[in-house]
Scaffold this motif. Structure first.
Motif, PDB file in Angstrom:
ATOM      1  N   LEU A  70       1.804  23.646  15.683  1.00 55.43           N
ATOM      2  CA  LEU A  70       1.785  23.142  17.048  1.00 55.43           C
ATOM      3  C   LEU A  70       0.362  22.763  17.429  1.00 55.43           C
ATOM      4  CD1 LEU A  70       4.130  25.753  18.753  1.00 55.43           C
ATOM      5  CD2 LEU A  70       4.712  23.471  17.937  1.00 55.43           C
ATOM      6  N   ILE A  71       0.238  21.631  18.088  1.00 57.86           N
ATOM      7  CA  ILE A  71      -1.068  21.165  18.539  1.00 57.86           C
ATOM      8  C   ILE A  71      -1.104  21.308  20.053  1.00 57.86           C
ATOM      9  CG2 ILE A  71      -2.662  19.217  18.607  1.00 57.86           C
ATOM     10  CD1 ILE A  71      -1.123  18.056  16.220  1.00 57.86           C
ATOM     11  N   GLY A  72      -2.049  22.040  20.568  1.00 52.43           N
ATOM     12  CA  GLY A  72      -2.189  22.169  22.013  1.00 52.43           C
ATOM     13  C   GLY A  72      -2.880  20.931  22.573  1.00 52.43           C
ATOM     14  N   THR A  74      -3.675  18.256  25.915  1.00 52.25           N
ATOM     15  CA  THR A  74      -3.721  18.181  27.366  1.00 52.25           C
ATOM     16  C   THR A  74      -2.582  17.290  27.842  1.00 52.25           C
ATOM     17  OG1 THR A  74      -5.230  16.319  27.262  1.00 52.25           O
ATOM     18  CG2 THR A  74      -6.217  18.507  27.419  1.00 52.25           C
TER      19      THR A  74
END
Length: 140
Positions: A70-72, A74
Motif C-alpha cells: 500500500l502506498i500512502g 495525499t
C-alpha cells in the motif's frame, strides 16, 4: 486441504497466469506498441530499452500486487493518478479499435457515415457516464 488439492490449485493458477501473460503479449504485439513508439520518437537504437521498460513494469507491478503493498498518498494526488490511468485505458482502447477498424465498419452498417464524429462523441460520453455511475454508486 490435501497436497493434491494444493498442487491442483497451483497448476490452475500457473495455467491462468500463462494464459493472461500470453494474451498481454499478443495484445502488445497486435497493436505494434513498441515499433510505433520507436517510429514516433525516432529512436530505433532504444528499442531494447522500450521492451525492457514494459517487461520491468509488468514484473514490478505483479510483485507489488502479490505483496499487497500500500502506498500512502495525499488525497489530492489520487484523482491525478486516476485520470492518468483512465487516459491510459482509453488510449489503449482507441488503439485497439484503430487496429481492427471497428468504428468505420459500425458507421457503415448503421448508415451514419456522414455523422461519424457524433457517433464517436456519443461513444465517449457513454463510456464516461458508465464509469461515473460505477464509481459514484459502487455498481459492480
Amino acid at each position: 486441504m490435501t497436497l493434491l488439492d494444493e498442487a491442483l490449485l497451483a497448476f490452475i493458477g500457473l495455467a491462468w497466469g500463462i494464459a493472461v501473460g500470453s494474451g498481454f503479449v499478443a495484445f502488445i504485439t497486435v497493436l505494434d506498441i513498441v515499433p510505433r513508439l520507436v517510429q514516433l520518437t525516432g529512436t530505433p537504437d532504444k528499442i531494447r530499452v522500450y521492451e525492457m521498460a514494459i517487461i520491468s513494469g509488468v514484473i514490478l507491478f505483479t510483485w507489488i500486487d502479490f505483496r499487497e503493498w500500500l502506498i500512502g498518498l495525499t488525497p489530492w494526488i489520487i484523482p491525478l493518478l486516476g485520470g492518468a490511468m483512465g487516459i491510459f485505458v482509453g488510449m489503449l482502447a482507441a488503439a485497439l479499435t484503430e487496429v481492427v477498424n471497428v468504428i468505420p465498419i459500425l458507421a457503415k452498417r448503421l448508415g451514419v457515415q456522414d455523422r461519424l464524429m457524433v457517433l464517436l462523441i456519443m461513444m465517449a460520453l457513454g463510456k464516461v457516464a458508465g464509469s461515473l455511475i460505477q464509481s459514484l454508486f459502487s455498481i459492480i
